[in-house]
Design a protein around this motif. Structure first.
Motif, short mmCIF file in Angstrom:
data_model
loop_
_atom_site.label_atom_id
_atom_site.label_comp_id
_atom_site.label_asym_id
_atom_site.label_seq_id
_atom_site.Cartn_x
_atom_site.Cartn_y
_atom_site.Cartn_z
N UNK A 362 -46.13 -1.14 2.99
CA UNK A 362 -47.34 -1.18 3.82
C UNK A 362 -48.60 -1.11 2.98
N UNK A 363 -49.64 -1.81 3.41
CA UNK A 363 -50.95 -1.70 2.77
C UNK A 363 -51.43 -0.26 2.93
N UNK A 364 -51.78 0.39 1.84
CA UNK A 364 -52.17 1.80 1.89
C UNK A 364 -53.55 2.00 2.50
N UNK A 365 -54.31 0.91 2.64
CA UNK A 365 -55.65 1.03 3.19
C UNK A 365 -55.68 1.08 4.71
N UNK A 366 -54.97 0.15 5.36
CA UNK A 366 -55.00 0.08 6.82
C UNK A 366 -53.66 0.44 7.46
N UNK A 367 -52.59 0.39 6.67
CA UNK A 367 -51.24 0.68 7.15
C UNK A 367 -50.82 -0.23 8.30
N UNK A 368 -51.34 -1.44 8.28
CA UNK A 368 -51.03 -2.40 9.33
C UNK A 368 -50.33 -3.64 8.79
N UNK A 369 -50.58 -3.97 7.51
CA UNK A 369 -50.06 -5.19 6.91
C UNK A 369 -48.93 -4.84 5.95
N UNK A 370 -47.89 -5.68 5.92
CA UNK A 370 -46.71 -5.42 5.09
C UNK A 370 -46.53 -6.53 4.05
N UNK A 371 -45.92 -6.15 2.91
CA UNK A 371 -45.70 -7.10 1.81
C UNK A 371 -44.30 -6.92 1.23
N UNK A 372 -43.77 -8.03 0.70
CA UNK A 372 -42.44 -7.98 0.10
C UNK A 372 -42.49 -7.62 -1.37
N UNK A 373 -43.68 -7.72 -1.99
CA UNK A 373 -43.79 -7.40 -3.42
C UNK A 373 -45.24 -7.05 -3.76
N UNK A 374 -45.41 -6.37 -4.88
CA UNK A 374 -46.75 -6.01 -5.34
C UNK A 374 -47.56 -7.25 -5.70
N UNK A 375 -46.87 -8.26 -6.25
CA UNK A 375 -47.55 -9.50 -6.63
C UNK A 375 -48.15 -10.19 -5.41
N UNK A 376 -47.39 -10.23 -4.32
CA UNK A 376 -47.89 -10.87 -3.11
C UNK A 376 -49.02 -10.06 -2.48
N UNK A 377 -48.94 -8.74 -2.61
CA UNK A 377 -50.02 -7.90 -2.07
C UNK A 377 -51.33 -8.15 -2.82
N UNK A 378 -51.25 -8.25 -4.14
CA UNK A 378 -52.45 -8.49 -4.95
C UNK A 378 -53.06 -9.85 -4.62
N UNK A 379 -52.21 -10.87 -4.52
CA UNK A 379 -52.71 -12.21 -4.23
C UNK A 379 -53.33 -12.28 -2.84
N UNK A 380 -52.67 -11.66 -1.88
CA UNK A 380 -53.16 -11.69 -0.50
C UNK A 380 -54.45 -10.87 -0.36
#
Length: 396
Positions: A362-380
């Motif tokens: 989960x995104x630690x900022x809003x706890x609403x968005x989910x990611x499969x990897x740290x790389x995808x979280x950074x890009x998104x």
């Protein structure tokens, strides 16, 4: 209306109810078996011989509801309508069949499907298993309607009852190349589709992402009266003059999903298909925390000012009723919505659309968005989410 001549074997009528206005199928016994209709398909639990077209006299059904609802919705307590008793038997039969399916190894395969309308290309949906006509849909819709209203609505509109779709997978409906199921979206306009398995790939050959592979034509405008009416619209468009075609383009651009087009109608290409844009919209929809099920959209004309209060008693936690009034029609469009986000088991990566279940972070900022990897979280974060994140849970 005359009483039905049949004698049902597994449904019980209240005193005074002779089965008036009921389809003949409801009077059959437990051995009743639905018969294939068009293209060898079975629709709506086998009760309707033609796809999505009811042979039942709607006026008779409405009269039946008004005549007998006090018997089944009395002050002492409620009893299942005979029609619902019949469907309960079919649903139990289907549950037993599904419980015996072996889906082992399903997570090691990816299935490529093709979605198409039978004709050229109220907000809700259901799936149809063409093998027996069983329907799968959101359980919340059934629960939001009072029993008497529920029967009247489903009997006259699209079906009678559903298997809860969130308890099953598409593999329960089809699992080999060539298998086809039905998909209906919007109970008001009725957009019909058929979904066919085109190919099944080993897991190592696929990324596991939900993705659009091909398509044709622009998306129809919302509220354009469904598949069959839109097919007529397109045929008329093909035969129209340049001026008449621009008028039809303007009609499409006036619909809610094209409000942001922002260009003259002459620049709208009804035959165009942008696969990149389609995948961007798909990924955004899958990643959205608001991609939750909502109740069927319907038009209502209240008999009294407080007539709408009854429905609020059937709402679940987080649900609310949205109403858009139409003074000229003396009524309103109503839709049940919810603020609760998707379960983790039903969510996907916000960046790529890949389902990940409990492994998603989960995104630690809003706890609403989910990611499969740290790389995808950074890009998104860089491309999209930075401007959207509420940062509600970040330490200051």
């Amino acid at each position: 209306m005359k009483p039905h001549p049949g004698k049902p074997k597994f449904i019980k009528f209240k005193s005074g109810d002779k089965g008036e206005g009921m389809p003949a199928a409801f009077m059959e016994g437990k051995t009743w078996s639905p018969k294939p209709g068009v293209k060898g398909q079975i629709h709506t639990w086998g009760l309707f011989p033609v796809a999505y077209i009811s042979p039942v006299d709607g006026i008779s059904m409405m009269y039946r509801t008004m005549l007998h609802q006090s018997k089944y919705l009395g002050l002492v307590g409620t009893s299942p309508w005979p029609e619902n008793q019949f469907l309960d038997v079919l649903k139990e039969r289907k549950r037993e069949q599904l419980s015996q399916l072996d889906l082992a190894g399903l997570d090691e395969r990816d299935i490529i499907i093709k979605i198409h309308m039978p004709v050229r290309n109220l907000h809700c949906y259901h799936f149809t298993d063409f093998r027996d006509g069983s329907l799968f849909g959101p359980e919340a819709i059934v629960e939001i309607w009072a029993p008497g209203i529920q029967w009247s609505h489903f009997g006259l509109q699209v079906g009678y009852d559903y298997m809860p779709d969130d308890k099953y997978m598409l593999a329960h409906l089809f699992s080999k190349v060539g298998d086809t199921i039905g998909y209906l979206y919007d109970f008001g306009d009725k957009w019909y589709h058929e979904i066919e398995v085109e190919e099944i790939l080993p897991r190592e050959q696929s990324y596991g992402q939900v993705k659009v592979l091909d398509g044709s034509g622009m998306c129809p405008g919302e509220n354009m009266r469904g598949s069959f009416q839109y097919d007529v619209f397109l045929k008329e468009y093909d035969a129209d003059s340049y001026i008449a075609q621009n008028k039809k383009k303007r009609e499409i651009l006036d619909t809610p999903n094209y409000k942001s087009f922002g260009k003259p109608p002459s620049l709208f290409d009804i035959e165009a298909f942008d696969i990149s844009a389609a995948n961007e919209r798909l990924a955004a929809a899958l990643a959205s925390p608001n991609s939750v099920r909502t109740g069927a959209k319907s038009f209502k004309m209240p008999m009294a000012p407080n007539a709408t209060d009854l429905e609020s008693h059937f709402l679940k936690k987080g649900q609310s009723i949205k109403r858009d009034w139409e003074p000229e029609s003396h009524g309103y469009w109503q839709e049940t919505t919810t603020e609760r986000k998707d379960k983790r088991s039903q969510a996907v990566c916000a960046a790529c659309g890949k389902p990940g279940g409990q492994e998603l972070k989960t995104c630690s900022g809003c706890r609403m968005i989910l990611y499969c990897s740290a790389e995808h979280q950074k890009a998104h974060w860089k491309d999209v989410h930075k401007s959207q994140c509420s940062r509600k849970y970040l330490k200051k």
